[in-house]
Write an enzyme that holds these catalytic residues in place. Structure first.
Site, PDB file in Angstrom:
ATOM      1  N   SER A  66       6.368   9.150  14.084  1.00  0.00           N
ATOM      2  CA  SER A  66       5.289   8.181  14.211  1.00  0.00           C
ATOM      3  C   SER A  66       4.689   8.293  15.601  1.00  0.00           C
ATOM      4  CB  SER A  66       5.808   6.753  13.992  1.00  0.00           C
ATOM      5  OG  SER A  66       4.842   5.844  14.494  1.00  0.00           O
ATOM      6  N   GLY A 122      -3.791  -8.780  11.435  1.00  0.00           N
ATOM      7  CA  GLY A 122      -4.322  -9.304  10.176  1.00  0.00           C
ATOM      8  C   GLY A 122      -5.361  -8.401   9.550  1.00  0.00           C
ATOM      9  N   SER A 124      -4.425  -5.622   7.877  1.00  0.00           N
ATOM     10  CA  SER A 124      -3.687  -4.890   6.831  1.00  0.00           C
ATOM     11  C   SER A 124      -3.224  -3.505   7.243  1.00  0.00           C
ATOM     12  CB  SER A 124      -4.516  -4.788   5.547  1.00  0.00           C
ATOM     13  OG  SER A 124      -4.656  -6.045   4.999  1.00  0.00           O
ATOM     14  N   GLU A 172       5.453  -3.864  -0.624  1.00  0.00           N
ATOM     15  CA  GLU A 172       5.264  -4.900   0.407  1.00  0.00           C
ATOM     16  C   GLU A 172       6.151  -6.111   0.119  1.00  0.00           C
ATOM     17  OE1 GLU A 172       3.111  -5.110   3.275  1.00  0.00           O
ATOM     18  OE2 GLU A 172       4.035  -7.076   3.619  1.00  0.00           O
ATOM     19  N   ASP A 183      -5.068  -6.551  -0.316  1.00  0.00           N
ATOM     20  CA  ASP A 183      -5.038  -5.573   0.775  1.00  0.00           C
ATOM     21  C   ASP A 183      -4.809  -4.147   0.266  1.00  0.00           C
ATOM     22  OD1 ASP A 183      -5.172  -7.949   2.115  1.00  0.00           O
ATOM     23  OD2 ASP A 183      -3.097  -7.904   2.815  1.00  0.00           O
TER      24      ASP A 183
END
Ligand code: GLA
Length: 397
Positions: A66, A122, A124, A172, A183
């Site tokens: 990552s 917020g 997503s 999720e 989302d």
């Protein structure tokens, strides 16, 4: 965003087949906390996304680097995330588990992940991560798959775009919150230049044109880390379910708040406990606002749409009680700027971002007003950007 292909070569060496996938974050224009009530939402996909460069390999293991978290990690296909699993890694792990349960034969891969969707704001980033991971897994299993939109890639595996979004939502639920479908859906189905009006009951959807020359979409991060404690979100969900159950006693055809017309709600509102009544009033009126917004935009009436956006915020603040002092300050500053057509909190609330609809020649004035007043009033540093409505997730060429 970094050059993930170059990074891949640096970290993993040459690969026979190297593919890249991309899944966007989103901003919701109107229709908040309606998705889990089987109602209507109208989000758009952002130009910001999570991307993965990947090369399939024989081992049933996913090895990832990552770039955002500067961390290397790996998991075996079939392995479930634990409390020790890094936060970012939980999403691809959960997605792999859910896809395997769906009966897909998965393959391992090595890959580099990077993204420019702000995390915890917020917008997503988690849905973007889930959808990107799902596409990476679908590509690894079929490296010959043609570049194209997520729905086409899903179809090559016997799925639909809708199903793919549902599977990511299930992932999720396992590692994050009991979110609705919005989302993941918009990350899969976003459409450049358009918002997407989605019926969260049957997932039917249609693109709604956004007149970019008349109104820019401006996103402002309050700098308040969105503490989407499962607690507050799930409490709202339960209150809505409670309200729907009580109204069902009056009218047996009511399955969810989606089925409650405004007049029926008003006639029986007094029978609901006060907090439940306020939550229900938000959902019932918000659904009506989404439908009216579609009409307004399709008629080219952005001013009307702006008013509905304002009404949505007021309802989220007063009835749904998911705003906060910082979001309210941002909204107030924006509304005081000439040329701002509407402004509201976006996403779950409890911090995160606002979205404003702004005449393009007023964007600078909005920026100046926010920079000069927000920090002075709250001590927090705002971040502001505009984004066109972008296409949904894809396997890149
Ligand atoms: C979060 C959830 C969505 C939706 C919004 C509120 O973003 O993930 O499903 O419920 O909150 O509209």
């Amino acid at each position: 965003m970094s050059d993930i292909v170059a990074r891949f070569a640096e970290l993993f060496g040459p690969a026979d087949v190297l593919r890249t996938v991309r899944a966007p974050g989103r901003v919701n224009l109107i229709g908040e906390h309606t998705d889990y009530n089987e109602g209507f939402v109208m989000p758009m996909a952002l130009a910001r996304s999570v991307r993965i460069a990947l090369a399939p390999h024989e081992e049933p293991i996913v090895r990832l680097w990552s770039e955002q978290f500067a961390e290397r990690a790996e998991f075996a296909l079939g392995e479930a995330p634990s409390d020790q699993t890094s936060h970012w890694l939980r999403y691809p792990m959960a997605v792999a588990a859910v896809l395997a349960e769906e009966g897909l034969a998965l393959s391992g891969f090595r890959g580099v992940v990077d993204g420019d969707v702000p995390v915890g704001a917020g917008l997503s980033s988690s849905a973007a991560c889930e959808v990107a991971a799902a596409l990476a897994l679908l590509v690894a299993a079929r490296p010959e798959i043609a570049p194209g939109p997520a729905a086409a890639v899903a179809e090559a595996h016997g799925l639909t775009g809708e199903r793919l979004a549902r599977l990511c939502q299930t992932a999720e639920h396992r590692v994050g919150v009991r979110c609705g479908i919005m989302d993941q859906f918009i990350s899969v189905h976003g459409r450049a230049g358009h918002a997407v009006m989605l019926d969260c009951r049957d997932l039917s959807h249609r693109p709604v044109p956004l007149p970019a020359r008349e109104a820019a979409v401006v996103i402002i991060d309050s700098g308040v880390q969105r503490k989407l404690t499962a607690g507050a979100y799930n409490e709202r969900r339960s209150q809505c379910e409670d309200g729907a159950a009580r109204l069902r006693e009056i009218d047996a055809s009511i399955k969810s708040l989606r089925d409650v017309p405004r007049d029926l709600f008003e006639t029986h509102a007094e029978a609901l406990p006060p907090a439940v009544r306020r939550r229900c009033r938000h959902v019932v009126t918000e659904n009506a606002r989404v439908l009216e917004s579609v009409e307004a935009l399709e008629a080219g009436n952005v001013a009307r749409f702006g008013k509905l956006v304002n009404a949505s915020h007021d309802s989220l603040r007063d009835d749904y009680e998911v705003s906060g002092p910082e979001l309210d300050v941002l909204v107030e500053i924006a509304r005081g700027v000439e040329g701002v057509l509407g402004s509201r909190l976006t996403g779950a609330g409890f911090g995160g971002c606002t979205v404003s609809l702004v005449r393009p020649d007023a964007v600078e004035a909005l920026r100046d007003a926010v920079l000069s007043r927000y920090q002075a009033e709250t001590g927090l540093e705002p971040r502001l950007w505009t984004s066109p409505a972008a296409d949904g997730a894809a396997v890149e060429a």
